[in-house]
Design an enzyme around this catalytic site. Structure first.
Site, PDB file in Angstrom:
ATOM      1  N   LYS A  37       0.836  -1.179   0.010  1.00 63.22           N
ATOM      2  CA  LYS A  37       0.053   0.114   0.072  1.00 63.22           C
ATOM      3  C   LYS A  37       0.894   1.164  -0.099  1.00 63.22           C
ATOM      4  CE  LYS A  37      -0.174  -0.601   4.944  1.00 63.22           C
ATOM      5  NZ  LYS A  37      -1.179  -0.996   6.015  1.00 63.22           N
ATOM      6  N   ARG A 129     -11.099  -0.386  14.061  1.00 62.78           N
ATOM      7  CA  ARG A 129     -10.916   0.282  12.783  1.00 62.78           C
ATOM      8  C   ARG A 129     -11.832  -0.104  11.789  1.00 62.78           C
ATOM      9  NH1 ARG A 129      -5.006   1.388  10.080  1.00 62.78           N
ATOM     10  NH2 ARG A 129      -5.031  -0.846   9.836  1.00 62.78           N
ATOM     11  N   HIS A 156      -6.199  -7.561  12.878  1.00 63.74           N
ATOM     12  CA  HIS A 156      -4.774  -6.602  12.971  1.00 63.74           C
ATOM     13  C   HIS A 156      -4.537  -6.270  14.273  1.00 63.74           C
ATOM     14  CE1 HIS A 156      -1.979  -3.959  11.070  1.00 63.74           C
ATOM     15  NE2 HIS A 156      -2.723  -2.738  11.592  1.00 63.74           N
ATOM     16  N   ARG A 212       1.836 -10.532   7.605  1.00 61.00           N
ATOM     17  CA  ARG A 212       1.773  -9.321   6.977  1.00 61.00           C
ATOM     18  C   ARG A 212       2.744  -8.300   7.433  1.00 61.00           C
ATOM     19  NH1 ARG A 212      -3.579  -9.886   9.018  1.00 61.00           N
ATOM     20  NH2 ARG A 212      -3.115  -7.973   9.592  1.00 61.00           N
ATOM     21  N   TYR A 255      14.230  30.867   3.770  1.00 58.21           N
ATOM     22  CA  TYR A 255      13.183  31.550   4.282  1.00 58.21           C
ATOM     23  C   TYR A 255      13.262  31.966   5.503  1.00 58.21           C
ATOM     24  CZ  TYR A 255      10.706  30.239   0.076  1.00 58.21           C
ATOM     25  OH  TYR A 255      10.341  29.942  -1.376  1.00 58.21           O
ATOM     26  N   CYS A 302      13.168  24.057   1.864  1.00 54.00           N
ATOM     27  CA  CYS A 302      12.096  24.540   1.057  1.00 54.00           C
ATOM     28  C   CYS A 302      11.280  23.481   0.407  1.00 54.00           C
ATOM     29  CB  CYS A 302      12.723  25.335  -0.044  1.00 54.00           C
ATOM     30  SG  CYS A 302      13.946  26.722   0.656  1.00 54.00           S
ATOM     31  N   MET A 303      10.404  24.129  -0.538  1.00 58.05           N
ATOM     32  CA  MET A 303       9.523  22.775  -1.084  1.00 58.05           C
ATOM     33  C   MET A 303      10.216  22.188  -2.144  1.00 58.05           C
ATOM     34  SD  MET A 303       6.313  23.818  -3.600  1.00 58.05           S
ATOM     35  CE  MET A 303       5.524  24.905  -2.556  1.00 58.05           C
ATOM     36  N   ASP A 304      11.219  22.462  -2.925  1.00 58.08           N
ATOM     37  CA  ASP A 304      11.758  21.756  -3.964  1.00 58.08           C
ATOM     38  C   ASP A 304      13.380  21.637  -3.639  1.00 58.08           C
ATOM     39  OD1 ASP A 304       9.220  22.120  -5.477  1.00 58.08           O
ATOM     40  OD2 ASP A 304       9.921  24.226  -5.362  1.00 58.08           O
TER      41      ASP A 304
HETATM   42  C1  LIG Z   1      -0.547  -1.676   7.033  1.00 55.78           C
HETATM   43  C2  LIG Z   1      -0.977  -2.959   7.299  1.00 55.78           C
HETATM   44  C3  LIG Z   1       0.141  -3.968   7.718  1.00 55.78           C
HETATM   45  C4  LIG Z   1       1.604  -3.914   7.842  1.00 55.78           C
HETATM   46  O1  LIG Z   1       1.857  -2.982   9.138  1.00 55.78           O
HETATM   47  P1  LIG Z   1       3.294  -2.705   9.338  1.00 55.78           P
HETATM   48  O2  LIG Z   1       3.313  -1.987  10.673  1.00 55.78           O
HETATM   49  O3  LIG Z   1       3.844  -1.799   8.343  1.00 55.78           O
HETATM   50  O4  LIG Z   1       4.187  -4.263   9.582  1.00 55.78           O
HETATM   51  C5  LIG Z   1      -0.542  -5.216   7.931  1.00 55.78           C
HETATM   52  N1  LIG Z   1      -1.733  -5.254   7.876  1.00 55.78           N
HETATM   53  C6  LIG Z   1      -2.647  -4.239   7.682  1.00 55.78           C
HETATM   54  C7  LIG Z   1      -4.106  -4.595   7.967  1.00 55.78           C
HETATM   55  C8  LIG Z   1      -2.389  -2.922   7.629  1.00 55.78           C
HETATM   56  O5  LIG Z   1      -3.115  -1.955   7.409  1.00 55.78           O
END
Ligand SMILES: *Cc1c(COP(=O)(O)O)cnc(C)c1O
Length: 361
Positions: A37, A129, A156, A212, A255, A302-304
């Site tokens: 993601k 969540r 999670h 994960r 700045y 700065c921005m860039d």
């Molecule tokens: C982002 C996410 C992960 C990974 O989390 P980390 O803290 O980067 O290991 C795993 N499961 C879900 C549902 C997530 O949203």
């Protein structure tokens, strides 16, 4: 390659990624769903999916949005893609046609699935969540199983990366109670719970088929968990010197005039800024590596662009300046200077920063 070169580059080290994936799979004792993601935590979705799809420990990929699911599925790696947030009803058939595994947390969502969909039952064990509460999740799982759509079930952790694991164990207990109440499925159910923090802190979790780990796969862990797996940051960021000048003693740079030259000072201007994800909040603390030396960033970021002190160094326009490396001066340092966390620095790396395969340290 175009004559018009990008001013900043993110170098992605495939060996570091491979090493992290292997170490995390060994620690969890399972194959991995690699979260990709937010543009693979800023590393580049296409690049990371292409590299990781060839890894024997990667079962598939996880994404946060339907657009990300589409992008990951379009790479046709043959590895499953799991969407982690609820799609709208209109998106469900499109995603199912792409083979994307869908999170399901209610009987209504289960009923909306076409017959060729594959579902992962999402159980809310305390993160509050997403997902079905344990007492509702079993009925949803039974319905998914009855229709032959139940491939996986997951939850999670809210605090598995913290020293106190009490709540993580409670979440696990709640999740296992749901799993125990689900009927047998034709293929063994793919249960998964651990994020990176849990893989490192809890290790093997009996009954879990997958894990994960996200940030850990990209090379980062909180200090108290680092001993549990050898992890190497995957990304180095460099930018080019665009201009060199001498700032006369007594004048200020950038700045707000926050930095004043105590003497005539050779300064290089560098083509990266907060719009590229280099945190503006690091102003006054940040350092970079130029010509092998650590040097301070002068005045406000700065921005860039940002300006650095190059006293005593031989630097030419176009020379690389390293904003963070895989070993010394890491994203962890930059995040601390910016008052934030590695997640935010990495996912903030902007579109102008060209992702390339390569390593530097
Ligand atoms: C982002 C996410 C992960 C990974 O989390 P980390 O803290 O980067 O290991 C795993 N499961 C879900 C549902 C997530 O949203």
């Amino acid at each position: 390659m175009s004559v018009l070169a990008s001013r900043a580059r993110a170098l992605i080290d495939p060996d570091a990624l491979r090493g992290n994936l292997g170490a995390l799979a060994a620690r969890s004792g399972t194959p991995l769903i690699l979260p990709v993601k937010a543009n693979a935590y800023g590393h580049g979705l296409n690049l990371i999916v292409s590299l990781a799809a060839a890894h024997p420990d990667v079962w598939g990929f996880a994404v946060a949005t339907p657009r990300e699911a589409q992008a990951a599925a379009a790479l046709n790696t043959g590895r499953p893609v799991l969407l982690l947030t609820p799609p709208t009803p209109a998106e469900v058939p499109v995603l199912a046609d792409l083979g994307v595994r869908l999170p399901v947390a209610s009987l209504a969502e289960a009923a909306a699935l076409p017959a060729h969909a594959r579902a992962h039952l999402k159980v809310d064990t305390g993160m509050n969540r997403l997902g079905a509460r344990p007492e509702e999740a079993v009925a949803v799982g039974l319905e998914l199983a009855r229709r032959g759509l139940l491939e996986g079930a997951y939850t999670h952790f809210a605090s598995a990366d913290e020293p106190d694991l009490g709540f993580a164990h409670e979440q696990l207990r709640r999740f296992r109670a749901v799993l125990d109440a689900l009927p047998p499925t034709p293929q063994p159910l793919l249960a998964h719970a651990a994020n990176g923090g849990a893989v490192l802190s809890l290790g093997r979790l009996p009954g879990m088929a997958l894990a994960r780990p996200g940030l850990a796969a990209y090379g980062f862990a909180p200090p108290h968990l680092r001993a549990h797996a050898p992890l190497t940051p995957v990304m180095t960021v460099q930018a080019s010197v665009t201009h060199l000048h001498t700032v006369p003693a007594g004048e200020t740079v950038s700045y707000g005039g926050l930095w004043r030259a105590p003497r005539d000072t050779p300064v290089a201007t560098v083509g990266i800024g907060y719009a590229d994800g280099y945190p503006r909040g690091a102003t006054g603390r940040a350092e970079v590596i130029v010509a092998g030396q650590r040097r301070p960033v002068l005045g406000r970021i700065c921005m860039d662009q940002l300006m650095i002190d190059v006293t005593g160094l031989t630097v030419q326009p176009g020379d690389p300046v390293t904003l963070w490396t895989q070993r010394e001066l890491t994203v962890t340092d930059v995040a601390a200077w910016g008052g934030t966390v590695e997640y935010e620095v990495l996912t903030g790396v902007g579109e102008r920063v060209e992702r390339q395969v390569g390593e530097t340290s």
